[in-house]
Design an enzyme around this catalytic site. Sequence first.
Site, mmCIF file in Angstrom:
data_model
loop_
_atom_site.group_PDB
_atom_site.id
_atom_site.type_symbol
_atom_site.label_atom_id
_atom_site.label_comp_id
_atom_site.label_asym_id
_atom_site.label_seq_id
_atom_site.Cartn_x
_atom_site.Cartn_y
_atom_site.Cartn_z
ATOM 1 N N ASP A 1 -8.755 -0.319 8.990
ATOM 2 C CA ASP A 1 -7.579 0.552 9.048
ATOM 3 C C ASP A 1 -7.893 1.880 8.353
ATOM 4 O OD1 ASP A 1 -4.877 1.206 9.630
ATOM 5 O OD2 ASP A 1 -4.259 0.626 7.614
ATOM 6 N N TRP B 1 -3.739 -5.302 4.882
ATOM 7 C CA TRP B 1 -4.361 -6.048 5.975
ATOM 8 C C TRP B 1 -5.035 -7.316 5.443
ATOM 9 C CZ3 TRP B 1 -6.750 -3.516 10.846
ATOM 10 C CH2 TRP B 1 -5.811 -2.647 11.425
ATOM 11 N N LYS C 1 -9.041 1.611 13.569
ATOM 12 C CA LYS C 1 -8.102 2.721 13.730
ATOM 13 C C LYS C 1 -8.867 4.015 13.977
ATOM 14 C CE LYS C 1 -5.696 4.365 10.132
ATOM 15 N NZ LYS C 1 -4.615 4.333 9.137
ATOM 16 N N ASP D 1 -13.749 -2.141 -0.209
ATOM 17 C CA ASP D 1 -13.292 -0.768 -0.304
ATOM 18 C C ASP D 1 -14.013 -0.065 -1.449
ATOM 19 O OD1 ASP D 1 -10.638 0.741 0.970
ATOM 20 O OD2 ASP D 1 -11.331 1.624 -0.916
ATOM 21 N N GLY E 1 -4.747 -3.230 0.297
ATOM 22 C CA GLY E 1 -4.870 -4.659 0.531
ATOM 23 C C GLY E 1 -3.891 -5.275 1.500
#
Length: 219
Positions: A132, A73, A172, A91, A71
């Site tokens: 990410d 970001w 990413k 997620d 969590g």
Amino acid sequence: MNVARVIFGRKQCYSTSSKGWIQRQARDPFVKAAKSNQFRARSAFKLVQLNDKYRVLRNGYTVIDCGAAPGGWTQVAAKKVQGKGLVIGIDLLPIDPIPGAHLIQGNFMYPQTQASVRTILGDRKADLVCSDMAPSFSGNHVADHARSMELCESALMFAQTTLKPGGAFIAKFLMGGSEVEFRKKLQTLFGKVKQEKPEASRKKSTEGFFVALNYLPSK
């Protein structure tokens, strides 16, 4: 013998061979800064630094964080958009509540998860979709790189269904060669595409971040 540690409120056990890792964590300025800022992970500063350069987070923005756990970001985004902004974190793993954020447990590529996102969005479109995500490391860099690019592709597919014209996308990836083709793909969809490695990324890491600005859905 196991050595217990508590980082960002989560207790885990490691063998004594992890002592070097623990010592590196203790020396890491971003680990210390994450604790002092109450971020759940040092990786939060990667988004902070990318935002300092590209201003992808502003008051009132709508942000979707793909692969959000634990969590960090999402915390950064929620603090930046404030007021009338909206932040959705998604997620496969459960995420502890974050003030100012809506959290969804599920695969962001599944229709039922996307339906949950659309319910929260209402008539909004996202100003930023970010990721990410990294694969579970196998030790084979070629395989890990390929999997990281698959995650980028999945995040981009999702972004194309949720971004507003002019919106931004951050993802990413692990460097390995095929990111060149992915960058070319981004350049067909966005007005500006940059490749970055924030200071908060570890020096030995092969990770990089694509920052794509000015989404052009009809291009």
